[in-house]
Design a protein around this motif. Structure first.
Motif, mmCIF file in Angstrom:
data_model
loop_
_atom_site.group_PDB
_atom_site.id
_atom_site.type_symbol
_atom_site.label_atom_id
_atom_site.label_comp_id
_atom_site.label_asym_id
_atom_site.label_seq_id
_atom_site.Cartn_x
_atom_site.Cartn_y
_atom_site.Cartn_z
ATOM 1 N N LEU A 1 -7.752 -3.757 -16.054
ATOM 2 C CA LEU A 1 -6.616 -4.078 -15.193
ATOM 3 C C LEU A 1 -7.030 -4.964 -14.024
ATOM 4 N N ARG A 2 -8.125 -4.608 -13.362
ATOM 5 C CA ARG A 2 -8.595 -5.392 -12.211
ATOM 6 C C ARG A 2 -8.950 -6.818 -12.637
ATOM 7 N N ASN A 3 -9.688 -6.943 -13.741
ATOM 8 C CA ASN A 3 -10.089 -8.276 -14.197
ATOM 9 C C ASN A 3 -8.882 -9.134 -14.560
ATOM 10 N N ALA A 4 -7.888 -8.526 -15.216
ATOM 11 C CA ALA A 4 -6.682 -9.277 -15.585
ATOM 12 C C ALA A 4 -5.908 -9.698 -14.341
ATOM 13 N N ARG A 5 -5.839 -8.807 -13.359
ATOM 14 C CA ARG A 5 -5.130 -9.127 -12.109
ATOM 15 C C ARG A 5 -5.814 -10.283 -11.387
ATOM 16 N N ILE A 6 -7.126 -10.221 -11.294
ATOM 17 C CA ILE A 6 -7.889 -11.275 -10.612
ATOM 18 C C ILE A 6 -7.765 -12.597 -11.371
ATOM 19 N N LYS A 7 -7.816 -12.523 -12.697
ATOM 20 C CA LYS A 7 -7.695 -13.728 -13.516
ATOM 21 C C LYS A 7 -6.350 -14.424 -13.283
ATOM 22 N N LYS A 8 -5.323 -13.646 -13.005
ATOM 23 C CA LYS A 8 -3.996 -14.203 -12.727
ATOM 24 C C LYS A 8 -3.811 -14.545 -11.244
ATOM 25 N N ASN A 9 -4.879 -14.380 -10.459
ATOM 26 C CA ASN A 9 -4.844 -14.662 -9.022
ATOM 27 C C ASN A 9 -3.768 -13.855 -8.296
ATOM 28 N N LEU A 10 -3.669 -12.578 -8.659
ATOM 29 C CA LEU A 10 -2.701 -11.695 -8.014
ATOM 30 C C LEU A 10 -3.422 -10.706 -7.102
ATOM 31 N N THR A 11 -2.877 -10.503 -5.934
ATOM 32 C CA THR A 11 -3.374 -9.444 -5.060
ATOM 33 C C THR A 11 -2.717 -8.142 -5.494
ATOM 34 N N LEU A 12 -3.233 -7.023 -5.003
ATOM 35 C CA LEU A 12 -2.590 -5.739 -5.287
ATOM 36 C C LEU A 12 -1.159 -5.745 -4.752
ATOM 37 N N GLU A 13 -0.959 -6.361 -3.603
ATOM 38 C CA GLU A 13 0.377 -6.427 -3.016
ATOM 39 C C GLU A 13 1.339 -7.206 -3.906
ATOM 40 N N ALA A 14 0.902 -8.346 -4.410
ATOM 41 C CA ALA A 14 1.762 -9.156 -5.280
ATOM 42 C C ALA A 14 2.065 -8.417 -6.584
ATOM 43 N N LEU A 15 1.059 -7.793 -7.158
ATOM 44 C CA LEU A 15 1.263 -7.038 -8.397
ATOM 45 C C LEU A 15 2.196 -5.853 -8.159
ATOM 46 N N SER A 16 2.076 -5.251 -7.005
ATOM 47 C CA SER A 16 2.955 -4.148 -6.641
ATOM 48 C C SER A 16 4.413 -4.606 -6.618
ATOM 49 N N ARG A 17 4.650 -5.744 -6.032
ATOM 50 C CA ARG A 17 6.019 -6.275 -5.978
ATOM 51 C C ARG A 17 6.558 -6.588 -7.373
ATOM 52 N N LEU A 18 5.710 -7.130 -8.232
ATOM 53 C CA LEU A 18 6.144 -7.525 -9.580
ATOM 54 C C LEU A 18 6.399 -6.328 -10.494
ATOM 55 N N THR A 19 5.666 -5.243 -10.282
ATOM 56 C CA THR A 19 5.746 -4.094 -11.189
ATOM 57 C C THR A 19 6.490 -2.905 -10.608
ATOM 58 N N ASN A 20 6.766 -2.949 -9.312
ATOM 59 C CA ASN A 20 7.382 -1.813 -8.624
ATOM 60 C C ASN A 20 6.497 -0.561 -8.705
ATOM 61 N N ILE A 21 5.190 -0.795 -8.646
ATOM 62 C CA ILE A 21 4.188 0.268 -8.589
ATOM 63 C C ILE A 21 3.516 0.125 -7.235
ATOM 64 N N SER A 22 3.352 1.229 -6.516
ATOM 65 C CA SER A 22 2.788 1.135 -5.167
ATOM 66 C C SER A 22 1.360 0.586 -5.192
#
Length: 82
Positions: A10-31
């Motif tokens: 999950l972390r590697n995929a998030r970083i590969k997409k240049n997403l911060t935890l905050e941005a991913l949180s907004r996109l997925t509605n997961i805190s």
């Protein structure tokens, strides 16, 4: 151990997409806290709904993610039936 591997995926995929935890949180509605805990392997049985949302945003195979989520369950089942 499989949960730690899932977290790294999950972390590697998030970083590969240049997403911060905050941005991913907004996109997925997961805190952010839950995402961080997922990435660090602190959630032993992550929600299938969370994994589905993450798989869509991060372009990951949902079925593969479920294998990591349920691996300990199937391992216990194999030990009991042996």
């Amino acid at each position: 151990m499989p949960i730690l591997v899932l977290g790294m995926i999950l972390r590697n995929a998030r970083i590969k997409k240049n997403l911060t935890l905050e941005a991913l949180s907004r996109l997925t509605n997961i805190s952010i806290a839950e995402l961080s805990n997922l990435e660090n392997g602190n959630i032993k049985e992550p929600s299938s709904v969370f994994l589905y949302r993450l798989s869509n945003i991060l372009d990951l195979d949902y079925n593969e993610m479920l294998k990591y989520r349920f691996e300990s369950y199937y391992r216990k089942k194999e030990l009991i039936s042996a």
